[in-house]
Scaffold this motif. Structure first.
Motif, PDB file in Angstrom:
ATOM      1  N   VAL A 190     -18.171  -8.748  13.227  1.00 41.77           N
ATOM      2  CA  VAL A 190     -17.379  -7.821  14.050  1.00 41.77           C
ATOM      3  C   VAL A 190     -16.579  -6.906  13.138  1.00 41.77           C
ATOM      4  N   PRO A 191     -17.099  -5.723  12.775  1.00 44.71           N
ATOM      5  CA  PRO A 191     -16.314  -4.756  11.989  1.00 44.71           C
ATOM      6  C   PRO A 191     -15.176  -4.184  12.835  1.00 44.71           C
ATOM      7  N   LEU A 192     -14.013  -3.984  12.200  1.00 44.11           N
ATOM      8  CA  LEU A 192     -12.828  -3.519  12.913  1.00 44.11           C
ATOM      9  C   LEU A 192     -12.035  -2.539  12.063  1.00 44.11           C
ATOM     10  N   VAL A 193     -11.258  -1.697  12.729  1.00 43.76           N
ATOM     11  CA  VAL A 193     -10.213  -0.902  12.077  1.00 43.76           C
ATOM     12  C   VAL A 193      -8.948  -1.133  12.876  1.00 43.76           C
ATOM     13  N   LEU A 194      -7.983  -1.849  12.298  1.00 44.90           N
ATOM     14  CA  LEU A 194      -6.795  -2.280  13.021  1.00 44.90           C
ATOM     15  C   LEU A 194      -5.557  -1.529  12.543  1.00 44.90           C
ATOM     16  N   GLY A 195      -5.571  -0.228  12.738  1.00 39.73           N
ATOM     17  CA  GLY A 195      -4.415   0.563  12.367  1.00 39.73           C
ATOM     18  C   GLY A 195      -4.802   1.870  11.714  1.00 39.73           C
ATOM     19  N   VAL A 196      -3.786   2.674  11.430  1.00 44.19           N
ATOM     20  CA  VAL A 196      -3.974   3.975  10.785  1.00 44.19           C
ATOM     21  C   VAL A 196      -3.228   3.964   9.456  1.00 44.19           C
ATOM     22  N   GLY A 197      -3.830   4.511   8.426  1.00 40.76           N
ATOM     23  CA  GLY A 197      -3.175   4.537   7.124  1.00 40.76           C
ATOM     24  C   GLY A 197      -3.683   3.434   6.217  1.00 40.76           C
ATOM     25  N   ARG A 198      -2.849   3.013   5.269  1.00 46.30           N
ATOM     26  CA  ARG A 198      -3.283   2.077   4.248  1.00 46.30           C
ATOM     27  C   ARG A 198      -3.032   0.610   4.599  1.00 46.30           C
ATOM     28  N   ASN A 199      -2.268   0.347   5.638  1.00 43.66           N
ATOM     29  CA  ASN A 199      -1.953  -1.032   5.968  1.00 43.66           C
ATOM     30  C   ASN A 199      -2.212  -1.327   7.437  1.00 43.66           C
ATOM     31  N   ILE A 200      -2.495  -2.559   7.720  1.00 46.34           N
ATOM     32  CA  ILE A 200      -2.811  -3.003   9.071  1.00 46.34           C
ATOM     33  C   ILE A 200      -1.611  -2.828   9.996  1.00 46.34           C
ATOM     34  N   ASN A 201      -1.886  -2.550  11.269  1.00 42.87           N
ATOM     35  CA  ASN A 201      -0.840  -2.560  12.273  1.00 42.87           C
ATOM     36  C   ASN A 201      -0.411  -4.018  12.452  1.00 42.87           C
ATOM     37  N   THR A 202       0.852  -4.292  12.218  1.00 37.12           N
ATOM     38  CA  THR A 202       1.319  -5.679  12.166  1.00 37.12           C
ATOM     39  C   THR A 202       1.184  -6.423  13.496  1.00 37.12           C
ATOM     40  N   ARG A 203       0.986  -5.709  14.593  1.00 36.53           N
ATOM     41  CA  ARG A 203       0.837  -6.375  15.875  1.00 36.53           C
ATOM     42  C   ARG A 203      -0.441  -7.213  15.930  1.00 36.53           C
ATOM     43  N   TYR A 204      -1.392  -6.945  15.007  1.00 36.57           N
ATOM     44  CA  TYR A 204      -2.669  -7.658  15.026  1.00 36.57           C
ATOM     45  C   TYR A 204      -2.685  -8.902  14.130  1.00 36.57           C
ATOM     46  N   ILE A 205      -1.663  -9.093  13.317  1.00 37.61           N
ATOM     47  CA  ILE A 205      -1.702 -10.161  12.316  1.00 37.61           C
ATOM     48  C   ILE A 205      -1.774 -11.543  12.965  1.00 37.61           C
ATOM     49  N   SER A 206      -0.996 -11.770  14.008  1.00 37.12           N
ATOM     50  CA  SER A 206      -1.022 -13.091  14.643  1.00 37.12           C
ATOM     51  C   SER A 206      -2.389 -13.382  15.247  1.00 37.12           C
ATOM     52  N   GLN A 207      -3.073 -12.349  15.733  1.00 36.29           N
ATOM     53  CA  GLN A 207      -4.418 -12.554  16.270  1.00 36.29           C
ATOM     54  C   GLN A 207      -5.407 -12.928  15.163  1.00 36.29           C
ATOM     55  N   LEU A 208      -5.259 -12.320  14.000  1.00 33.02           N
ATOM     56  CA  LEU A 208      -6.131 -12.690  12.876  1.00 33.02           C
ATOM     57  C   LEU A 208      -5.925 -14.153  12.494  1.00 33.02           C
ATOM     58  N   ARG A 209      -4.671 -14.603  12.498  1.00 41.50           N
ATOM     59  CA  ARG A 209      -4.415 -16.007  12.199  1.00 41.50           C
ATOM     60  C   ARG A 209      -5.109 -16.913  13.221  1.00 41.50           C
ATOM     61  N   SER A 210      -5.025 -16.539  14.483  1.00 43.69           N
ATOM     62  CA  SER A 210      -5.675 -17.333  15.529  1.00 43.69           C
ATOM     63  C   SER A 210      -7.191 -17.342  15.360  1.00 43.69           C
ATOM     64  N   LEU A 268      -5.454 -18.502  -3.858  1.00 47.27           N
ATOM     65  CA  LEU A 268      -4.670 -17.277  -3.911  1.00 47.27           C
ATOM     66  C   LEU A 268      -4.219 -16.928  -2.503  1.00 47.27           C
ATOM     67  N   GLN A 269      -3.101 -16.203  -2.406  1.00 44.39           N
ATOM     68  CA  GLN A 269      -2.578 -15.873  -1.090  1.00 44.39           C
ATOM     69  C   GLN A 269      -1.913 -14.507  -1.093  1.00 44.39           C
ATOM     70  N   MET A 270      -1.818 -13.904   0.104  1.00 44.31           N
ATOM     71  CA  MET A 270      -1.162 -12.616   0.276  1.00 44.31           C
ATOM     72  C   MET A 270      -0.536 -12.567   1.665  1.00 44.31           C
ATOM     73  N   ARG A 271       0.467 -11.721   1.806  1.00 44.29           N
ATOM     74  CA  ARG A 271       1.129 -11.565   3.092  1.00 44.29           C
ATOM     75  C   ARG A 271       0.294 -10.667   4.003  1.00 44.29           C
ATOM     76  N   GLY A 272       0.313 -10.980   5.289  1.00 44.04           N
ATOM     77  CA  GLY A 272      -0.534 -10.277   6.235  1.00 44.04           C
ATOM     78  C   GLY A 272      -0.270  -8.791   6.330  1.00 44.04           C
ATOM     79  N   GLU A 273       0.997  -8.374   6.213  1.00 45.86           N
ATOM     80  CA  GLU A 273       1.309  -6.963   6.386  1.00 45.86           C
ATOM     81  C   GLU A 273       0.755  -6.087   5.256  1.00 45.86           C
ATOM     82  N   LEU A 274       0.257  -6.696   4.175  1.00 46.03           N
ATOM     83  CA  LEU A 274      -0.319  -5.932   3.067  1.00 46.03           C
ATOM     84  C   LEU A 274      -1.807  -5.670   3.250  1.00 46.03           C
ATOM     85  N   LEU A 275      -2.406  -6.227   4.299  1.00 49.38           N
ATOM     86  CA  LEU A 275      -3.840  -6.075   4.515  1.00 49.38           C
ATOM     87  C   LEU A 275      -4.218  -4.632   4.817  1.00 49.38           C
ATOM     88  N   ASP A 276      -5.394  -4.241   4.345  1.00 46.30           N
ATOM     89  CA  ASP A 276      -5.985  -2.962   4.722  1.00 46.30           C
ATOM     90  C   ASP A 276      -6.450  -3.060   6.177  1.00 46.30           C
TER      91      ASP A 276
END
Length: 348
Positions: A190-210, A268-276
């Motif tokens: 499932v290819p997706l684009v979750l936001g505009v610009g260089r970082n993900i729209n943070t409203r989607y991060i909890s859904q990615l975790r789920s 390795l780990q990264m914070r969700g708000e840094l995702l493309d």
């Protein structure tokens, strides 16, 4: 990690149990297939490229997703690698050998680039996750043994330029007809684009975790802007990933393959708000029960995030109702009312 929960805040606070969970998690991590940049392989096609350092990170991330899906398909999700001196596991070696940087390997960098070159995307450039999903879909369907075992479906990716827009929706009847109804497993991209610009729209991060917690999850091809990673798990607000940005010597069938170089010992780990915002989800369903569970999980998540779901599922009955509503004169008025909830959005 990939649908398996090792420790929850609801678990009894017990140091011994936590240590056991941590060790189990580390064994799981050490059993995930890891693909990285390589150098010194045979030149790609008619080009002079003998390394993918600097441009092949999405390709390697996609290789990791598919390799781990095939590992689950052949050995089950709870297989764990046994590290023994000079002793290889033949089944796992068979999976990894399909990704060796040798022109004869079905999922080698050579095979992938041959496919993308035919689409006008030659080696030496960064590939989008959606391109990799379509490339591996084509390669699996071209492989006789796997084609008889696994059906592949790319949501919204059947055409190179898919501009339909909207929430990606999976049709349960279509997927059943391609897989469970004919006795095949399913590999779903499932290819997706979750936001505009260089970082993900943070409203989607909890859904990615789920989604990564779904039993059928095989991870996410994502990462930072211009630096693809393979996300395999999460803990609270961080995502765990395998990083392809390490250059290793290439392996080929002409000499002994270093299978140890296809596993990573360092989480390795990264914070969700840094995702493309550009990424791709992956799911593996072994049978009809897995499909039922996936459809139920996707539907529940979409309903819980009704204003902006990452993904949705539609039954054959719902598809007919949707077509009927689309032809109704009242559709436009109803749509306008529904979209009032987005009045504070700025469209660019």
């Amino acid at each position: 990690m990939l649908g398996v929960t090792y420790w929850s805040k609801d678990d009894e606070c017990n140091a011994e149990k936590y240590d056991d969970a941590r060790r189990a998690w580390e064994r799981d991590w050490g059993s995930r297939c890891w693909m990285t940049y390589r150098r010194g392989f045979e030149a790609l096609g008619r080009t002079k490229w003998r390394t993918d350092a600097g441009w092949g990170c999405t390709l390697r991330s996609a290789q990791m997703m598919v390799a781990n899906a095939l590992s689950i398909h052949t050995r089950g999700r709870h297989w764990r690698r046994q590290v023994k001196a000079k002793e290889d596991d033949e089944s796992v070696d068979h999976v990894l050998s399909m990704f060796i940087d040798d022109a004869s390997a079905p999922f080698s960098i050579h095979s992938v680039c041959e496919t993308t070159t035919a689409w006008g995307a030659p080696p030496g450039r960064w590939f989008e996750p959606s391109v990799m999903c379509r490339a591996f879909s084509a390669l699996i369907e071209a492989n006789g043994d796997l084609r008889n075992q696994i059906a592949v479906h790319v949501v919204g990716g059947q055409n190179e330029d898919d501009s339909a827009g909207g929430v990606p929706t999976i049709d349960d009847g279509e997927l059943r007809a391609k897989s469970a109804d004919v006795g095949k497993a399913l590999l779903l991209f499932v290819p997706l684009v979750l936001g505009v610009g260089r970082n993900i729209n943070t409203r989607y991060i909890s859904q990615l975790r789920s989604i990564i917690a779904f039993k059928q999850s095989i991870g996410v091809i994502g990462g930072r802007p211009n630096a693809s990673l393979y996300l395999v798990g999460h803990s609270d607000d961080v995502f765990f990933y395998l990083d392809p940005h390490t250059v290793q010597p290439a392996n080929s069938f002409a000499e002994a393959v270093d299978f140890d170089s296809y596993y990573c010992s360092t989480p390795l780990q990264m914070r969700g708000e840094l995702l493309d915002p550009t990424l791709a989800l992956g799911f593996y369903c072994r049978d009809g029960d897995d499909l039922d569970s996936l459809f139920a999980s996707v539907k529940a998540l979409a309903e819980a995030n009704a204003t902006a779901p990452v993904l949705d599922v539609r039954s054959a009955t719902e598809a007919k109702a949707f077509d009927a509503r689309a032809s109704s004169p009242s559709t436009a008025r109803g749509r306008a009312l529904k979209d009032d909830e987005f009045h504070d959005w700025e469209f660019l």
